[in-house]
Design a protein around this motif. Structure first.
Motif, short mmCIF file in Angstrom:
data_model
loop_
_atom_site.label_atom_id
_atom_site.label_comp_id
_atom_site.label_asym_id
_atom_site.label_seq_id
_atom_site.Cartn_x
_atom_site.Cartn_y
_atom_site.Cartn_z
N MET A 68 -37.42 -19.03 30.14
CA MET A 68 -37.94 -19.08 28.76
C MET A 68 -38.15 -17.66 28.27
SD MET A 68 -41.27 -21.08 27.20
CE MET A 68 -40.51 -22.69 27.33
N TYR A 69 -37.56 -17.35 27.12
CA TYR A 69 -37.64 -16.01 26.54
C TYR A 69 -37.95 -16.12 25.05
CZ TYR A 69 -35.05 -14.91 30.80
OH TYR A 69 -34.64 -14.80 32.11
N LEU A 83 -48.43 -19.95 26.29
CA LEU A 83 -48.14 -20.53 27.60
C LEU A 83 -49.42 -20.70 28.42
CD1 LEU A 83 -44.85 -18.71 28.72
CD2 LEU A 83 -45.14 -21.12 28.18
N GLY A 106 -39.41 -12.31 29.99
CA GLY A 106 -39.67 -13.74 29.79
C GLY A 106 -40.32 -14.32 31.03
N ASN A 121 -41.58 -27.98 25.78
CA ASN A 121 -40.94 -27.15 24.77
C ASN A 121 -41.32 -27.61 23.36
OD1 ASN A 121 -39.23 -25.10 23.81
ND2 ASN A 121 -37.53 -26.53 23.61
N VAL A 132 -38.37 -20.34 20.99
CA VAL A 132 -38.02 -19.70 22.26
C VAL A 132 -36.56 -19.99 22.61
CG1 VAL A 132 -40.36 -19.85 23.15
CG2 VAL A 132 -38.76 -21.70 23.62
N LEU A 134 -34.56 -21.33 25.63
CA LEU A 134 -34.73 -22.06 26.88
C LEU A 134 -33.37 -22.18 27.54
CD1 LEU A 134 -37.10 -23.36 28.40
CD2 LEU A 134 -36.40 -25.55 27.42
N THR A 135 -33.18 -21.52 28.67
CA THR A 135 -31.88 -21.49 29.31
C THR A 135 -31.60 -22.82 30.02
OG1 THR A 135 -32.73 -20.56 31.37
CG2 THR A 135 -32.06 -19.02 29.66
N LYS A 371 -27.93 -21.39 26.37
CA LYS A 371 -28.67 -22.53 25.89
C LYS A 371 -28.05 -23.81 26.43
CE LYS A 371 -31.30 -21.66 21.70
NZ LYS A 371 -31.39 -21.88 20.27
#
Length: 376
Positions: A68-69, A83, A106, A121, A132, A134-135, A371
């Motif tokens: 998360m970045y 967070l 991140g 999320n 954000v 989120l990968t 993503k």
């Protein structure tokens, strides 16, 4: 984990008497620096008077990990605060600081499942107005080490891998392990054929098949967790017209033929795009990543090779064509050798640029590729 109280008694907030029964309100002072150090199930004991921990409490074990970045690095502190507040009432989320050359600072978050990650999320966006990156979700793998040097370095012969950068070389590992789940599917019988094919494509092993009644069937499969963590549920609902249901439970780890797949841009590895994947799925995943990168990386004055590699073996490649200037536009008629000379000089220049030119993958390209996209 046991927390040691620094005082020999707990005080009642109003009378100052010792607390001797449940239901009264008091406080204790402990050597904790952060709120996250107080976990549900902790056993508290008096200073220098240790006791046996109360049985029955186990820490929640994350099954899905994602990076998360913040979209903008100036929002880092705001996202950090959000967070911390969210994890106060959701202690099952694990948070570890992480950094990426492409996406900046991140966190690496651990969740109980994909639905848990989606809800977390959404709460972040709705309650704290935070956008954000989120990968793609990953799962924790394990490696059984055979190298005495690595065993000495880690202090154990089995390590957990949650980041491809930690993936050890095959020569120093006796076997790789991947997490599995026992999945239960209940579906109308007319969809059995399609669902069995879907499960086989996801490397699942059938354990049981039971007819509940004349119309419904219950299937039990042993799935690799990585195969169901992204889009399996959506595919199942699509094939069954929404009638099939799916549930799963942890089934431990099993041996698997895992590899680390690197993505090379102009011959240079891009660490942020490295992935851990099963050998049978490597070609399809590498081809998809190369195609996405070809669409997102801007064209240069020289040709760019985008490759997926396992070790030194290239398994997929896409070529981003160069911009081409018409150097013979001013040649009207005349000798053909003049045209050939200009084209040869242009080719030599592009060859030199390809050798010394550096391709910087832009930030938005990383965002689009990393993503979670299931539309392709």
């Amino acid at each position: 984990m046991n927390a040691t109280a620094s005082r020999n008694w707990l005080l009642n907030g109003s009378s100052g008497k010792k607390i001797s029964y449940a239901g009264q309100v008091g406080y204790l002072i402990a050597g904790m620096k952060e709120v996250t150090e107080a976990q549900i199930g902790d056993t508290l004991f008096l200073y220098k008077q240790p006791v046996e921990p109360l049985p029955g409490f186990k820490s929640a074990k994350p099954m899905v990990f994602a990076g998360m970045y913040p979209i903008d690095q100036t929002e880092y502190n705001n996202l950090k605060s959000a967070l911390e507040r969210l994890t106060l009432n959701d202690s099952s989320v694990t948070v570890h600081r992480d950094s990426s050359l492409a996406l900046g600072a991140g966190w690496r978050l651990g969740f109980l499942g994909l639905l848990h990650m989606e809800v977390f999320n959404q709460r972040l966006e709705q309650e704290y107005n935070m956008s954000v990156i989120l990968t793609a979700p990953t799962v924790p793998y394990k490696a059984v080490l055979s190298s005495a040097k690595l065993i000495k370095e880690y202090g154990k012969d089995q390590i957990t891998i949650i980041n491809p950068a930690q993936f050890p070389d095959k020569l120093s590992v006796s076997e790789y392990l991947e997490p599995t789940v026992l999945g239960t599917i209940v579906t109308p019988q007319e969809y059995i054929g399609k669902i069995i094919t879907l499960c086989q494509d996801r490397r699942a092993v059938q354990k049981d098949m039971l007819y509940i009644d004349e119309n419904r069937v219950m299937l039990k499969y042993l799935f690799p967790l990585n195969e169901i963590v992204v889009d399996f549920y959506d595919a199942l609902k699509s094939l069954s017209s929404g009638y099939a249901s799916f549930d799963y439970e942890d089934a431990g780890y099993q041996s698997a033929d895992l590899i680390k797949m690197d993505i090379l841009v102009n011959g240079n590895p891009v660490e942020e795009l490295a992935t851990i994947i099963h050998k049978d799925k490597a070609y399809a995943a590498g081809k998809l990543l190369c195609e996405r990168l070809k669409e997102t990386i801007p064209r240069q004055l020289f040709e760019i090779a985008i490759q997926a590699a396992i070790g030194k073996k290239i398994i997929a490649r896409e070529t981003l064509k160069a911009y081409r200037k018409n150097v013979v536009a001013k040649c009207y008629g005349g000798d053909i050798t003049r045209r050939m000379k200009l084209l040869k000089r242009q080719a030599e220049g592009k060859r030199l640029m390809r050798k010394i030119g550096n391709v910087e993958v832009p930030r938005d390209a990383f965002i689009r590729v990393l993503k979670r996209e299931t539309d392709k």
